[in-house]
Design a protein around this motif. Structure first.
Motif, PDB file in Angstrom:
ATOM      1  N   SER A 295       0.840  -1.192   0.000  1.00 49.07           N
ATOM      2  CA  SER A 295       0.000   0.000   0.000  1.00 49.07           C
ATOM      3  C   SER A 295       0.874   1.240   0.000  1.00 49.07           C
ATOM      4  O   SER A 295       1.965   1.238   0.587  1.00 49.07           O
ATOM      5  N   ALA A 296       0.373   2.287  -0.609  1.00 52.87           N
ATOM      6  CA  ALA A 296       1.015   3.590  -0.458  1.00 52.87           C
ATOM      7  C   ALA A 296       0.909   3.983   1.013  1.00 52.87           C
ATOM      8  O   ALA A 296      -0.113   3.723   1.658  1.00 52.87           O
ATOM      9  N   LEU A 297       1.951   4.568   1.554  1.00 57.91           N
ATOM     10  CA  LEU A 297       1.962   4.882   2.978  1.00 57.91           C
ATOM     11  C   LEU A 297       0.896   5.889   3.362  1.00 57.91           C
ATOM     12  O   LEU A 297       0.332   5.819   4.449  1.00 57.91           O
ATOM     13  N   ASP A 298       0.582   6.799   2.458  1.00 62.76           N
ATOM     14  CA  ASP A 298      -0.441   7.791   2.787  1.00 62.76           C
ATOM     15  C   ASP A 298      -1.857   7.245   2.634  1.00 62.76           C
ATOM     16  O   ASP A 298      -2.819   7.879   3.031  1.00 62.76           O
ATOM     17  N   ALA A 299      -1.997   6.046   2.106  1.00 63.61           N
ATOM     18  CA  ALA A 299      -3.320   5.434   1.963  1.00 63.61           C
ATOM     19  C   ALA A 299      -3.621   4.463   3.101  1.00 63.61           C
ATOM     20  O   ALA A 299      -4.735   3.968   3.214  1.00 63.61           O
ATOM     21  N   PHE A 300      -2.646   4.234   3.937  1.00 63.96           N
ATOM     22  CA  PHE A 300      -2.805   3.252   5.006  1.00 63.96           C
ATOM     23  C   PHE A 300      -3.293   3.930   6.283  1.00 63.96           C
ATOM     24  O   PHE A 300      -2.777   4.960   6.689  1.00 63.96           O
ATOM     25  N   GLN A 301      -4.301   3.357   6.936  1.00 63.02           N
ATOM     26  CA  GLN A 301      -4.919   3.941   8.124  1.00 63.02           C
ATOM     27  C   GLN A 301      -4.150   3.579   9.390  1.00 63.02           C
ATOM     28  O   GLN A 301      -3.931   2.400   9.672  1.00 63.02           O
ATOM     29  N   LEU A 302      -3.762   4.591  10.160  1.00 62.94           N
ATOM     30  CA  LEU A 302      -3.118   4.397  11.458  1.00 62.94           C
ATOM     31  C   LEU A 302      -4.103   4.747  12.558  1.00 62.94           C
ATOM     32  O   LEU A 302      -5.036   5.521  12.338  1.00 62.94           O
ATOM     33  N   THR A 303      -3.872   4.205  13.767  1.00 54.59           N
ATOM     34  CA  THR A 303      -4.727   4.502  14.915  1.00 54.59           C
ATOM     35  C   THR A 303      -3.864   5.004  16.077  1.00 54.59           C
ATOM     36  O   THR A 303      -2.649   4.775  16.102  1.00 54.59           O
ATOM     37  N   PRO A 304      -4.475   5.640  17.067  1.00 52.35           N
ATOM     38  CA  PRO A 304      -3.722   6.129  18.232  1.00 52.35           C
ATOM     39  C   PRO A 304      -3.052   5.016  19.043  1.00 52.35           C
ATOM     40  O   PRO A 304      -2.103   5.284  19.773  1.00 52.35           O
ATOM     41  N   ASP A 305      -3.524   3.789  18.934  1.00 52.64           N
ATOM     42  CA  ASP A 305      -2.926   2.688  19.689  1.00 52.64           C
ATOM     43  C   ASP A 305      -1.714   2.070  18.999  1.00 52.64           C
ATOM     44  O   ASP A 305      -1.030   1.227  19.577  1.00 52.64           O
ATOM     45  N   ASP A 306      -1.429   2.478  17.768  1.00 59.78           N
ATOM     46  CA  ASP A 306      -0.324   1.897  17.011  1.00 59.78           C
ATOM     47  C   ASP A 306       1.038   2.336  17.551  1.00 59.78           C
ATOM     48  O   ASP A 306       1.184   3.415  18.133  1.00 59.78           O
ATOM     49  N   VAL A 307       2.016   1.484  17.313  1.00 63.18           N
ATOM     50  CA  VAL A 307       3.425   1.815  17.482  1.00 63.18           C
ATOM     51  C   VAL A 307       4.004   1.799  16.071  1.00 63.18           C
ATOM     52  O   VAL A 307       4.158   0.732  15.466  1.00 63.18           O
ATOM     53  N   VAL A 308       4.261   2.978  15.530  1.00 59.57           N
ATOM     54  CA  VAL A 308       4.744   3.117  14.157  1.00 59.57           C
ATOM     55  C   VAL A 308       6.267   3.129  14.188  1.00 59.57           C
ATOM     56  O   VAL A 308       6.869   3.921  14.924  1.00 59.57           O
TER      57      VAL A 308
ATOM     58  N   PRO B 192       2.641  10.815  22.055  1.00 52.48           N
ATOM     59  CA  PRO B 192       1.784  11.955  22.408  1.00 52.48           C
ATOM     60  C   PRO B 192       1.819  12.194  23.915  1.00 52.48           C
ATOM     61  O   PRO B 192       1.720  11.249  24.703  1.00 52.48           O
ATOM     62  N   ALA B 193       1.987  13.438  24.311  1.00 52.23           N
ATOM     63  CA  ALA B 193       2.121  13.772  25.743  1.00 52.23           C
ATOM     64  C   ALA B 193       0.926  13.272  26.545  1.00 52.23           C
ATOM     65  O   ALA B 193       1.074  12.880  27.701  1.00 52.23           O
ATOM     66  N   GLU B 194      -0.252  13.238  25.934  1.00 51.27           N
ATOM     67  CA  GLU B 194      -1.448  12.794  26.669  1.00 51.27           C
ATOM     68  C   GLU B 194      -1.395  11.311  27.027  1.00 51.27           C
ATOM     69  O   GLU B 194      -2.141  10.855  27.885  1.00 51.27           O
ATOM     70  N   ARG B 195      -0.510  10.536  26.400  1.00 54.69           N
ATOM     71  CA  ARG B 195      -0.358   9.105  26.727  1.00 54.69           C
ATOM     72  C   ARG B 195       0.488   8.908  27.968  1.00 54.69           C
ATOM     73  O   ARG B 195       0.451   7.860  28.578  1.00 54.69           O
ATOM     74  N   GLU B 196       1.326   9.878  28.259  1.00 59.35           N
ATOM     75  CA  GLU B 196       2.281   9.715  29.367  1.00 59.35           C
ATOM     76  C   GLU B 196       1.644   9.985  30.698  1.00 59.35           C
ATOM     77  O   GLU B 196       0.732  10.638  30.917  1.00 59.35           O
TER      78      GLU B 196
ATOM     79  N   ALA C 281      -2.239  10.687  13.470  1.00 59.94           N
ATOM     80  CA  ALA C 281      -3.030   9.644  14.132  1.00 59.94           C
ATOM     81  C   ALA C 281      -2.847   9.652  15.650  1.00 59.94           C
ATOM     82  O   ALA C 281      -3.541   8.925  16.358  1.00 59.94           O
ATOM     83  N   ARG C 282      -1.883  10.458  16.141  1.00 59.87           N
ATOM     84  CA  ARG C 282      -1.525  10.491  17.567  1.00 59.87           C
ATOM     85  C   ARG C 282      -0.991   9.143  18.027  1.00 59.87           C
ATOM     86  O   ARG C 282      -1.234   8.690  19.142  1.00 59.87           O
ATOM     87  N   ALA C 283      -0.226   8.495  17.158  1.00 56.65           N
ATOM     88  CA  ALA C 283       0.394   7.198  17.448  1.00 56.65           C
ATOM     89  C   ALA C 283       1.804   7.403  17.976  1.00 56.65           C
ATOM     90  O   ALA C 283       2.453   8.414  17.692  1.00 56.65           O
ATOM     91  N   ARG C 284       2.282   6.429  18.721  1.00 56.33           N
ATOM     92  CA  ARG C 284       3.691   6.432  19.122  1.00 56.33           C
ATOM     93  C   ARG C 284       4.520   6.135  17.878  1.00 56.33           C
ATOM     94  O   ARG C 284       4.076   5.398  16.994  1.00 56.33           O
TER      95      ARG C 284
ATOM     96  N   HIS D 114       9.924  19.598  15.672  1.00 57.59           N
ATOM     97  CA  HIS D 114       8.593  19.643  15.053  1.00 57.59           C
ATOM     98  C   HIS D 114       7.645  18.647  15.743  1.00 57.59           C
ATOM     99  O   HIS D 114       6.488  18.969  16.024  1.00 57.59           O
ATOM    100  N   LEU D 115       8.151  17.467  16.043  1.00 59.07           N
ATOM    101  CA  LEU D 115       7.336  16.471  16.733  1.00 59.07           C
ATOM    102  C   LEU D 115       6.967  16.971  18.129  1.00 59.07           C
ATOM    103  O   LEU D 115       5.818  16.844  18.569  1.00 59.07           O
ATOM    104  N   ARG D 116       7.914  17.574  18.795  1.00 59.07           N
ATOM    105  CA  ARG D 116       7.654  18.124  20.132  1.00 59.07           C
ATOM    106  C   ARG D 116       6.606  19.244  20.069  1.00 59.07           C
ATOM    107  O   ARG D 116       5.729  19.348  20.932  1.00 59.07           O
ATOM    108  N   ALA D 117       6.681  20.070  19.041  1.00 57.58           N
ATOM    109  CA  ALA D 117       5.716  21.163  18.883  1.00 57.58           C
ATOM    110  C   ALA D 117       4.303  20.650  18.635  1.00 57.58           C
ATOM    111  O   ALA D 117       3.334  21.374  18.861  1.00 57.58           O
ATOM    112  N   GLN D 118       4.183  19.389  18.205  1.00 66.14           N
ATOM    113  CA  GLN D 118       2.873  18.786  17.985  1.00 66.14           C
ATOM    114  C   GLN D 118       2.353  18.082  19.240  1.00 66.14           C
ATOM    115  O   GLN D 118       1.420  17.286  19.168  1.00 66.14           O
ATOM    116  N   GLY D 119       2.965  18.362  20.380  1.00 70.08           N
ATOM    117  CA  GLY D 119       2.492  17.801  21.638  1.00 70.08           C
ATOM    118  C   GLY D 119       3.042  16.425  21.945  1.00 70.08           C
ATOM    119  O   GLY D 119       2.430  15.668  22.702  1.00 70.08           O
TER     120      GLY D 119
END
Length: 192
Positions: A89-102, A188-192, A122-125, A160-165
């Motif tokens: 799959s193209a990477l931009d066509a693949f669905q990620l979720t917040p529970d994923d570890v990418v 994501p800081a909200e996971r910690e 996706a707010r994934a790790r 940049h990643l840090r600026a995104q929370g």
């Protein structure tokens, strides 16, 4: 991997070192290995931590070595059977979720930025081991007067990643394993 005879030994060491460091911070969740190539990293992530039920190895096209790698690993560790799935799959066509570890090992140039953007959306790790930096085509944050281009690119990625929370960790894997050894991890800081 020696029996599969399709990968340089260096790639096994890279996957192992990357996965060890990721698993020290990130447990559980579906593993998604983006720009996976032969999918070795996805397998090693599950091998080192059984709290992830499955892993997806995603790439635009999958090399013939992917099946050989999977067969060799499953022969040695049968508990990984039917837990790593390959997705063309193209990477931009693949669905990620917040529970994923990418994760991604040596996604060339701007592909690393795409992976970081997708994970953050996706707010994934996420954990990436960048390579093939393109300072002329990347954001260097005006830092090239102080540091070399590839380091400037990675510093900007981290900020940049840090600026995104995201909480960000920067590490290295041993230089004798690979000279492209800067590891960027974020949650994501909200996971910690």
């Amino acid at each position: 991997m020696c029996e599969a005879g399709c990968l340089p030994r260096k790639e096994l060491y890279e996957a192992w070192e990357l996965a060890r460091r990721v698993r020290r911070l990130f447990r559980g969740g579906r593993v998604v290995d983006l720009a996976c190539g032969h999918g070795l990293l996805a397998h090693v992530m599950l091998l080192l931590d059984d709290s992830s039920p499955t892993a997806l190895a995603v790439d635009v096209s999958l090399p013939p070595s992917a099946t050989k790698v999977q067969d060799a690993i499953v022969a040695a560790w049968p508990r990984l059977a039917r837990r790593v799935f390959f997705v063309a799959s193209a990477l931009d066509a693949f669905q990620l979720t917040p529970d994923d570890v990418v994760v991604s090992s040596h996604a060339c140039g701007g592909l690393t930025d795409t992976i970081l953007e997708r994970a953050a959306r996706a707010r994934a790790r996420v954990a990436v081991l960048p390579c093939c930096h393109e300072p002329d085509a990347s954001d260097t944050g005006g830092l090239m007067g102080w540091v070399d281009g590839p380091l400037a690119v990675d510093v900007v990625r981290a900020t940049h990643l840090r600026a995104q929370g995201y909480q960000v960790w920067t590490q290295t894997i041993p230089g004798d394993v690979t000279p492209k050894n800067r590891l960027l991890l974020g949650s994501p800081a909200e996971r910690e």
